[in-house]
Write a protein that holds these residues in place. Structure first.
Motif, PDB file in Angstrom:
ATOM      1  N   HIS A  47       0.997  -1.070   0.024  1.00 14.72           N
ATOM      2  CA  HIS A  47      -0.259   0.031  -0.164  1.00 14.72           C
ATOM      3  C   HIS A  47       0.839   1.192   0.096  1.00 14.72           C
ATOM      4  O   HIS A  47       0.444   2.186  -0.750  1.00 14.72           O
ATOM      5  CB  HIS A  47      -0.819   0.065   1.235  1.00 14.72           C
ATOM      6  CG  HIS A  47      -1.905   1.396   1.327  1.00 14.72           C
ATOM      7  ND1 HIS A  47      -1.514   2.279   2.036  1.00 14.72           N
ATOM      8  CD2 HIS A  47      -2.995   1.524   0.646  1.00 14.72           C
ATOM      9  CE1 HIS A  47      -2.594   3.350   1.754  1.00 14.72           C
ATOM     10  NE2 HIS A  47      -3.484   2.579   1.161  1.00 14.72           N
ATOM     11  N   ALA A  99       2.540   1.762  -3.240  1.00 15.65           N
ATOM     12  CA  ALA A  99       1.464   2.186  -4.663  1.00 15.65           C
ATOM     13  C   ALA A  99       1.109   3.430  -4.279  1.00 15.65           C
ATOM     14  O   ALA A  99       1.176   4.132  -5.243  1.00 15.65           O
ATOM     15  CB  ALA A  99       0.370   1.128  -4.448  1.00 15.65           C
ATOM     16  N   GLU A 114       1.731   6.632  -6.922  1.00 13.36           N
ATOM     17  CA  GLU A 114       0.738   7.215  -7.373  1.00 13.36           C
ATOM     18  C   GLU A 114       0.913   8.988  -7.057  1.00 13.36           C
ATOM     19  O   GLU A 114       0.440   9.655  -8.023  1.00 13.36           O
ATOM     20  CB  GLU A 114      -0.743   6.840  -6.526  1.00 13.36           C
ATOM     21  CG  GLU A 114      -2.089   7.595  -7.193  1.00 13.36           C
ATOM     22  CD  GLU A 114      -3.174   7.070  -6.050  1.00 13.36           C
ATOM     23  OE1 GLU A 114      -4.226   7.665  -6.537  1.00 13.36           O
ATOM     24  OE2 GLU A 114      -2.891   6.457  -5.310  1.00 13.36           O
ATOM     25  N   VAL A 159       1.546   5.709 -11.057  1.00 12.85           N
ATOM     26  CA  VAL A 159       0.512   4.670 -10.918  1.00 12.85           C
ATOM     27  C   VAL A 159      -0.768   5.501 -10.637  1.00 12.85           C
ATOM     28  O   VAL A 159      -0.596   6.701 -10.135  1.00 12.85           O
ATOM     29  CB  VAL A 159       0.773   4.040  -9.526  1.00 12.85           C
ATOM     30  CG1 VAL A 159      -0.578   3.072  -9.059  1.00 12.85           C
ATOM     31  CG2 VAL A 159       1.698   2.805  -9.873  1.00 12.85           C
ATOM     32  N   SER A 160      -1.871   5.143 -11.026  1.00 13.78           N
ATOM     33  CA  SER A 160      -3.175   5.789 -10.807  1.00 13.78           C
ATOM     34  C   SER A 160      -4.389   4.915 -10.560  1.00 13.78           C
ATOM     35  O   SER A 160      -4.106   3.693 -10.212  1.00 13.78           O
ATOM     36  CB  SER A 160      -3.381   6.772 -12.144  1.00 13.78           C
ATOM     37  OG  SER A 160      -3.695   6.148 -13.154  1.00 13.78           O
ATOM     38  N   ARG A 161      -5.461   5.389 -10.405  1.00 12.35           N
ATOM     39  CA  ARG A 161      -6.572   4.476 -10.009  1.00 12.35           C
ATOM     40  C   ARG A 161      -7.546   4.568 -11.076  1.00 12.35           C
ATOM     41  O   ARG A 161      -8.008   5.551 -11.974  1.00 12.35           O
ATOM     42  CB  ARG A 161      -7.371   4.841  -8.756  1.00 12.35           C
ATOM     43  CG  ARG A 161      -6.431   5.417  -7.544  1.00 12.35           C
ATOM     44  CD  ARG A 161      -6.048   4.071  -6.932  1.00 12.35           C
ATOM     45  NE  ARG A 161      -5.183   4.399  -5.641  1.00 12.35           N
ATOM     46  CZ  ARG A 161      -5.630   4.047  -4.572  1.00 12.35           C
ATOM     47  NH1 ARG A 161      -6.851   3.472  -4.441  1.00 12.35           N
ATOM     48  NH2 ARG A 161      -4.686   4.274  -3.345  1.00 12.35           N
ATOM     49  N   ARG A 213      -9.025   0.638  -8.246  1.00 10.69           N
ATOM     50  CA  ARG A 213      -7.994  -0.177  -8.552  1.00 10.69           C
ATOM     51  C   ARG A 213      -6.613   0.321  -8.892  1.00 10.69           C
ATOM     52  O   ARG A 213      -6.860   1.427  -9.719  1.00 10.69           O
ATOM     53  CB  ARG A 213      -8.230  -1.485  -9.503  1.00 10.69           C
ATOM     54  CG  ARG A 213      -9.300  -2.411  -8.937  1.00 10.69           C
ATOM     55  CD  ARG A 213      -9.883  -3.479  -9.980  1.00 10.69           C
ATOM     56  NE  ARG A 213     -10.375  -2.791 -11.265  1.00 10.69           N
ATOM     57  CZ  ARG A 213     -10.941  -3.369 -12.537  1.00 10.69           C
ATOM     58  NH1 ARG A 213     -10.489  -4.624 -12.436  1.00 10.69           N
ATOM     59  NH2 ARG A 213     -11.415  -2.485 -13.432  1.00 10.69           N
ATOM     60  N   PHE A 214      -5.609   0.046  -8.724  1.00 12.23           N
ATOM     61  CA  PHE A 214      -4.326   0.303  -8.990  1.00 12.23           C
ATOM     62  C   PHE A 214      -4.072   0.123 -10.501  1.00 12.23           C
ATOM     63  O   PHE A 214      -4.217  -1.008 -11.007  1.00 12.23           O
ATOM     64  CB  PHE A 214      -3.254   0.123  -8.208  1.00 12.23           C
ATOM     65  CG  PHE A 214      -3.233   0.488  -6.816  1.00 12.23           C
ATOM     66  CD1 PHE A 214      -2.799   1.969  -6.465  1.00 12.23           C
ATOM     67  CD2 PHE A 214      -3.779  -0.402  -5.960  1.00 12.23           C
ATOM     68  CE1 PHE A 214      -3.124   2.298  -5.173  1.00 12.23           C
ATOM     69  CE2 PHE A 214      -3.606   0.137  -4.665  1.00 12.23           C
ATOM     70  CZ  PHE A 214      -3.502   1.551  -4.167  1.00 12.23           C
TER      71      PHE A 214
END
Length: 228
Positions: free
Chosen positions: A29, A32, A36, A41-43, A48-49
């Motif tokens: 976590h 990630a 982000e 990384v995005s959602r 969700r990643f």
């Protein structure tokens, strides 16, 4: 890098990241969320990643996107051979993105501008990009899709997909997979055009040309990987 590698094949929840990477849940976590913040990384819409936009920006900046360099001349050859528009798609989260295209120069055509985001629930390219995913991802993606699990089984067997009016009424297409390291499907090469020309069995007309184009791209990618 473990987190980014885990996201290469598509969106993942925190629980899936933990399972794929083997990291402890708090560690996965923390990493990630840190990625982000830097847009690596995005959602997606479900939280969700997914791989973030910064990776694409870095790829463009280096000028070393081997897939695009290899695929672009092949798309031109495919367009000239079939007389139809040719595209290259990559999956990004819940959509597929057109990353390269060679448009038919005149007459009625299916125009997909580079950068266009199209759904993963319709179209031959969506079928190809989904067919080799794991069972859970396929099951989730089939909700509301215009194709079935049986369709994807057929795609895996013959290594090409066709669609007629799935994404857009009056448009047909044929697609084949591009394989990256380890054999993972990383992109789909397609031709698309009006049903009047491609008919309701577009694979009969263009499957051989599309699969041959995919093989050319695959061969060039793998030869590049084998170089010292």
């Amino acid at each position: 890098m473990s987190v980014l590698d885990a996201l290469e094949s598509g969106p993942a929840s925190l629980a899936q990241l933990v399972r794929i990477t083997g990291l402890a849940r708090p560690t996965a976590h923390r990493l990630a969320v840190a990625l982000e913040r830097h847009r690596m990384v995005s959602r997606d819409s479900q939280g969700r990643f997914v791989l973030g936009p910064r990776l694409g920006e870095l790829s463009i900046a280096t000028g070393e996107d081997r897939l695009l360099a290899v695929a672009t001349p092949v798309l031109v050859q495919l367009r000239d051979l079939t007389g139809e528009s040719a595209q290259l798609y990559r999956r990004q989260g819940d959509v597929r993105v057109c990353v390269a295209a060679a448009e038919r120069t005149s007459g009625l055509r299916d125009t997909v501008p580079v950068g266009s985001e199209l759904p993963m629930n319709a179209g031959s390219a969506a079928q190809v990009l989904l067919a080799w995913e794991d069972t859970d991802r396929i099951r989730r993606s089939l909700r509301g899709a215009h194709f079935t699990a049986a369709s994807l089984t057929q795609v895996r067997r013959r290594r090409w997909a066709q669609s007629v009016g799935e994404r857009e009424q009056g448009v047909a297409s044929v697609s084949a997979p591009i394989n990256g390291p380890g054999g993972r499907v990383v992109a789909a090469v397609s031709v698309s055009g009006p049903i009047e020309r491609l008919t309701r069995s577009p694979g009969r007309l263009h499957a051989q040309a599309v699969t041959s184009a995919a093989e050319k791209i695959n061969e060039a990618l793998h030869n590049h990987e084998a170089q010292p």
